[in-house]
Every structure is written in structure tokens, then in C-alpha cells.
Design a protein around this motif. Structure first.
Motif, PDB file in Angstrom:
ATOM      1  N   LEU A  49       0.833  -1.198   0.000  1.00  0.00           N
ATOM      2  CA  LEU A  49       0.000   0.000   0.000  1.00  0.00           C
ATOM      3  C   LEU A  49       0.871   1.252   0.000  1.00  0.00           C
ATOM      4  CD1 LEU A  49      -2.794   1.348   0.174  1.00  0.00           C
ATOM      5  CD2 LEU A  49      -2.574   1.245   2.668  1.00  0.00           C
ATOM      6  N   ASN A  50       1.950   1.212   0.771  1.00  0.00           N
ATOM      7  CA  ASN A  50       2.876   2.340   0.811  1.00  0.00           C
ATOM      8  C   ASN A  50       3.483   2.589  -0.564  1.00  0.00           C
ATOM      9  OD1 ASN A  50       6.138   3.024   1.476  1.00  0.00           O
ATOM     10  ND2 ASN A  50       4.599   4.330   2.414  1.00  0.00           N
ATOM     11  N   LEU A  54      -7.221   3.383   6.129  1.00  0.00           N
ATOM     12  CA  LEU A  54      -6.433   4.166   5.184  1.00  0.00           C
ATOM     13  C   LEU A  54      -5.991   5.490   5.791  1.00  0.00           C
ATOM     14  CD1 LEU A  54      -8.173   3.611   1.726  1.00  0.00           C
ATOM     15  CD2 LEU A  54      -5.875   2.941   2.393  1.00  0.00           C
ATOM     16  N   ASN A  55      -6.878   6.129   6.538  1.00  0.00           N
ATOM     17  CA  ASN A  55      -6.500   7.387   7.184  1.00  0.00           C
ATOM     18  C   ASN A  55      -5.306   7.187   8.112  1.00  0.00           C
ATOM     19  OD1 ASN A  55      -8.199   9.358   6.112  1.00  0.00           O
ATOM     20  ND2 ASN A  55      -9.893   8.781   7.438  1.00  0.00           N
ATOM     21  N   ALA A  56      -5.342   6.100   8.886  1.00  0.00           N
ATOM     22  CA  ALA A  56      -4.240   5.815   9.814  1.00  0.00           C
ATOM     23  C   ALA A  56      -2.950   5.521   9.046  1.00  0.00           C
ATOM     24  CB  ALA A  56      -4.605   4.641  10.715  1.00  0.00           C
ATOM     25  N   VAL A 106       2.828   9.824   5.729  1.00  0.00           N
ATOM     26  CA  VAL A 106       3.221  11.234   5.728  1.00  0.00           C
ATOM     27  C   VAL A 106       4.281  11.505   6.783  1.00  0.00           C
ATOM     28  CG1 VAL A 106       2.412  13.584   6.185  1.00  0.00           C
ATOM     29  CG2 VAL A 106       1.041  12.048   4.756  1.00  0.00           C
ATOM     30  N   MET A 107       4.096  10.938   7.973  1.00  0.00           N
ATOM     31  CA  MET A 107       5.079  11.127   9.045  1.00  0.00           C
ATOM     32  C   MET A 107       6.433  10.569   8.640  1.00  0.00           C
ATOM     33  SD  MET A 107       2.813  10.267  12.461  1.00  0.00           S
ATOM     34  CE  MET A 107       4.296  10.173  13.455  1.00  0.00           C
ATOM     35  N   PHE A 108       6.428   9.392   8.010  1.00  0.00           N
ATOM     36  CA  PHE A 108       7.679   8.759   7.591  1.00  0.00           C
ATOM     37  C   PHE A 108       8.371   9.585   6.513  1.00  0.00           C
ATOM     38  CE2 PHE A 108      10.027   5.655   4.933  1.00  0.00           C
ATOM     39  CZ  PHE A 108      10.920   5.214   5.899  1.00  0.00           C
ATOM     40  N   VAL A 137      12.597  13.321   4.671  1.00  0.00           N
ATOM     41  CA  VAL A 137      12.986  14.609   4.081  1.00  0.00           C
ATOM     42  C   VAL A 137      13.844  15.402   5.057  1.00  0.00           C
ATOM     43  CG1 VAL A 137      12.117  16.842   3.288  1.00  0.00           C
ATOM     44  CG2 VAL A 137      11.023  14.737   2.513  1.00  0.00           C
ATOM     45  N   LYS A 138      13.450  15.395   6.336  1.00  0.00           N
ATOM     46  CA  LYS A 138      14.229  16.117   7.348  1.00  0.00           C
ATOM     47  C   LYS A 138      15.636  15.540   7.475  1.00  0.00           C
ATOM     48  CE  LYS A 138      14.203  17.727  12.126  1.00  0.00           C
ATOM     49  NZ  LYS A 138      15.630  17.414  12.318  1.00  0.00           N
ATOM     50  N   ALA A 139      15.745  14.201   7.470  1.00  0.00           N
ATOM     51  CA  ALA A 139      17.059  13.563   7.580  1.00  0.00           C
ATOM     52  C   ALA A 139      17.939  13.927   6.390  1.00  0.00           C
ATOM     53  CB  ALA A 139      16.900  12.051   7.684  1.00  0.00           C
ATOM     54  N   GLN A 140      17.357  13.954   5.193  1.00  0.00           N
ATOM     55  CA  GLN A 140      18.127  14.288   4.000  1.00  0.00           C
ATOM     56  C   GLN A 140      18.547  15.759   4.000  1.00  0.00           C
ATOM     57  OE1 GLN A 140      16.007  12.877   0.472  1.00  0.00           O
ATOM     58  NE2 GLN A 140      15.300  11.097   1.631  1.00  0.00           N
ATOM     59  N   LEU A 141      17.636  16.625   4.446  1.00  0.00           N
ATOM     60  CA  LEU A 141      17.980  18.044   4.534  1.00  0.00           C
ATOM     61  C   LEU A 141      19.068  18.289   5.574  1.00  0.00           C
ATOM     62  CD1 LEU A 141      14.468  19.758   4.280  1.00  0.00           C
ATOM     63  CD2 LEU A 141      16.299  19.777   2.578  1.00  0.00           C
TER      64      LEU A 141
END
Length: 405
Positions: A216-217, A249-251, A257-259, A264-268
Motif C-alpha cells: 500500500l505504501n 487508510l487514514n491511519a 506522511v510522518m515517515f 525529508v528532514k534527515a536528507q535536509l
């Protein structure tokens, strides 16, 4: 199972409805119809094989196809079902009657008041012949009736040209190839071209065969607008509540999104760290330093997170050797890298232009290094208006950092 036995007992052919879930609303958007044969108290057996067995006479397959269509259309009409109805049609049966009996059935359903815009005819890309003129006439007429066309792409190396010529409303791809222990990003290129094509021709992308969170991801990350599979809902003999998968699906979407934010934060953070390192390091290098000496100095300066360094110009020509760290953590020069042309690499010139405009380095996506056969990332940095240094970051370092894999 004997095909003749099935044809003599069509009343024992039951329909199952597999929900199609919309990513936009997380609600059931439609159902795919599949046929099962149930004799007495035995377990119902799927009849997918019936349509794949070329040894079964065409008139048998044609009759069963029309039986499934008639029965499913009647059920939708009787229950005043407002969802989409997706039904498979074997293109190889067109030679039998040019699809006339199917068209007559559909036109009759439209006359009775059934909204034909809710009907989706699913065909398989593997069944499309080399000469597709007759197929195009057939599918074009279906569209004039308001009927939608779904194209199931079972072969990931299928012909995109033929897909574009038929211009389906929906492209179906199977997520079942992705195993639970696989890394989804390794297969992004598999469906990248299909995703690009679907956007260009205005087709929705549906991922079927989703049986795990990982699959699904993958579908979510690759632009799937619709989802289908046992992870969400199995095929049922009846219809399900519209919101049967909404909470799940919402969960899952929230987790996705959190992952992604974490990644993105780790790469930045890594990009910013290396940028700051270069701002300190470059002024310390002597002006006019030969390229090979420069890459050795950069390698030693970044030794804790880099295993290979080299310099290219804006045309992709490597001007230096490769500075590589050996098993003893010592830096060595490998001359064979000099004068190689890397302009063929995806996004090379796009990244060069970005570095020229933004005046900072860029961290690549994960990819497999040909020589080391392991996952790495490459960081590139503009050391002048015409020179760019490339630093290869090993899997071991990425593994130890949270969010870089």
C-alpha cells in the motif's frame, strides 16, 4: 474442473465483488466483478482460469462472459447501486462476433436506464494484438456509449505506445510483485513510466493485489489513485459499506506522511551538514591545486561519511581520478575514472542547473552502485562555476542514520 460441467450448470456460477477504494476519499468507489463456481456445500472456486485456457472453445468463454455481464448488470440495477462496476472482457473473443453480442447487451442495459458511465470494461494489455485497429474501433465505440476502459498491465515491460493509442480511462498495475521484505524505493522506476503516461493521457492509476502495508505504501508513493486487494478488503458476495476502509487508510496515510517528513528532514539535515563542511573546507584548499590532490584532501576531510570522491565539469566529463577509501581506511587514487562521461545519468543536467542557480549541494536518491553493488547516495557540490565535486556515501553510513534509507 471440467469446463463443460460449468457450462451445464451456469446457475451455480456466483459473482463476487472486489471493492475499489479511492485514495482521494478513502471510500469505496466501485467494484470489480469476478466469477466463482460453487457446487453443493463445497468451497467456491474462482473461474479466472476459465478465461485464460485457450483450449476452451470460444463459444464457451463467450457464453460465460455474457452470463457474468447480464447477471452483474441485473444486480446493480435491482439494488440501484451507484458505484462503478468493473467487468473483465477477453479481447481474444472479439474474433467470434466482433463484440456485437456484448455491445447489444450493454446498449440494452442503457435503454433500461442503467447509467453506462458507471460501467468499466477491463481488458488486458497482454491480449492486445500487434495490429490494434479493430480493438481501437471497439473501445472507441464503448467510449461513445459513456463506458470507461481499464487496461490491466500485467507485463511491466509492456508497450507504452499501444497503451497511449487506446487511451484508457484507468491503468491497472499489480503491486503483488513487491515482497514484504523488499525496499519499495528500489522499484520506483518500474512504474515511473506508467505513472508518467497515465498523467499525460488523463488516466487514473489503480494498484491491485495489495496484500500488505508495504505494498500500500508503494502504491501511495507512486501515484495510485485507486487501491484494491486483501489488505483492504477481500472480494465479497455482496456490497460493503462505503467507509469500510476509511479508518484504516487514514491511519496508514498519516504514518506514510510522518515517515516521508522524517526522511525529508534527515536528507535536509545531511545536505546542510555537508554544505557547512564545504564552506569551511574549500577556502582552506590551496588555489590552483591539481584535481587529484583536491579530491584526496576532500576525501580525508569527509572521511567519516564518504568512500569515493571525483570531479566533473558541466558537460559530465570526469576531470579527476577516483579517490577511494580502501579497507584500511586509506585514500587511494584510481586513474581509470578519468575522462569518463557521466552526462547519461538521469537528472545529471537538471542537478547541474540547480547547483548553478541555488549555489549549494544536492543529495541524490538511493541507487545501487555498480562497482560495490550496494545502495548508496551521491552528494554533488559546485566548487566553481564550471566544476562540480561528487561524493559517494556508503550504505553503512546511511544505515546508521535514521531516515536515510
Amino acid at each position: 474442473m471440467d469446463p463443460l460441467k460449468i457450462m451445464l450448470q451456469l446457475e451455480k456460477v456466483n459473482l463476487h465483488y472486489k471493492p475499489i477504494i479511492s485514495a482521494d476519499t478513502q471510500l469505496v468507489d466501485g467494484y470489480e466483478v469476478s466469477a466463482y463456481f460453487q457446487e453443493n456445500d463445497r468451497m467456491a472456486e474462482p473461474l479466472d482460469w476459465f478465461f485464460e485456457d485457450a483450449s476452451i472453445p470460444d463459444d464457451f468463454r463467450l457464453e460465460l462472459t455474457h452470463y457474468i455481464y447480464r447477471k452483474s448488470l441485473e444486480v446493480f440495477e435491482e439494488q440501484n447501486q451507484s458505484k462503478n462496476l468493473s467487468i473483465f472482457y477477453d479481447l481474444r473473443l472479439l474474433d467470434s462476433d466482433n463484440g456485437q453480442s456484448l455491445l447489444t447487451l450493454l446498449e440494452s442495459a442503457g435503454i433500461k436506464g442503467l447509467d453506462l458511465s458507471k460501467i468499466i470494461i477491463e481488458i488486458k494489455e497482454a491480449h492486445i494484438p500487434e495490429r490494434i485497429d479493430d480493438i481501437r474501433k471497439f473501445t472507441t465505440y464503448l467510449k461513445t456509449l459513456g463506458i470507461k476502459l481499464a487496461l490491466d498491465v500485467e507485463r511491466r515491460n509492456g508497450s507504452l505506445d499501444r497503451l497511449a493509442m487506446l487511451a484508457p480511462n484507468m491503468i491497472k498495475v499489480d503491486a503483488g510483485f513487491l515482497k514484504e521484505d523488499s525496499l519499495p524505493h528500489l522499484f520506483q522506476d518500474v512504474h515511473h513510466s506508467l505513472g508518467m503516461l497515465s498523467r499525460k493521457i488523463g488516466a487514473a492509476l489503480l494498484f491491485k493485489g495489495i496484500s500488505s502495508y508495504n505494498q500500500l505504501n508503494y502504491a501511495w508513493r507512486n501515484g495510485g489513485q485507486y487501491y484494491q486487494g486483501s489488505y483492504l478488503k477481500q472480494a465479497q458476495t455482496g456490497f460493503v459499506e462505503d467507509d469500510c476502509c476509511q479508518a484504516k487508510l487514514n491511519a496508514d496515510f498519516q504514518n506514510f506522511v510522518m515517515f516521508e517528513r522524517k526522511k525529508v528532514k534527515a536528507q535536509l539535515d545531511l545536505t546542510n551538514r555537508i554544505n557547512e563542511t564545504f564552506k569551511t573546507m574549500l577556502p582552506a584548499l590551496k588555489p590552483g591545486l591539481p584535481y587529484d590532490e583536491m579530491i584526496c584532501s576532500i576525501g580525508k576531510y569527509c572521511s567519516d561519511f564518504v568512500f569515493r570522491v571525483y570531479i566533473c565539469n558541466g558537460e559530465g566529463i570526469q576531470l579527476s581520478s577516483n579517490a577511494e577509501k580502501n579497507n584500511l581506511e586509506e585514500w587511494e587514487l584510481h586513474q581509470e575514472g578519468r575522462n569518463k562521461n557521466w552526462s547519461w545519468r538521469p537528472y545529471f543536467f537538471e542537478n547541474i542547473m540547480r547547483m548553478n542557480v541555488e549555489k549549494k549541494g544536492i543529495l541524490s536518491d538511493l541507487y545501487t552502485d555498480i562497482e560495490k553493488t550496494e545502495l548508496i547516495r551521491t552528494y554533488s557540490y559546485p566548487i566553481s562555476e564550471t566544476l562540480y565535486v561528487f561524493l559517494d556515501i556508503p550504505y553503512g553510513y546511511l544505515y546508521e542514520q535514521d531516515g536515510l534509507l
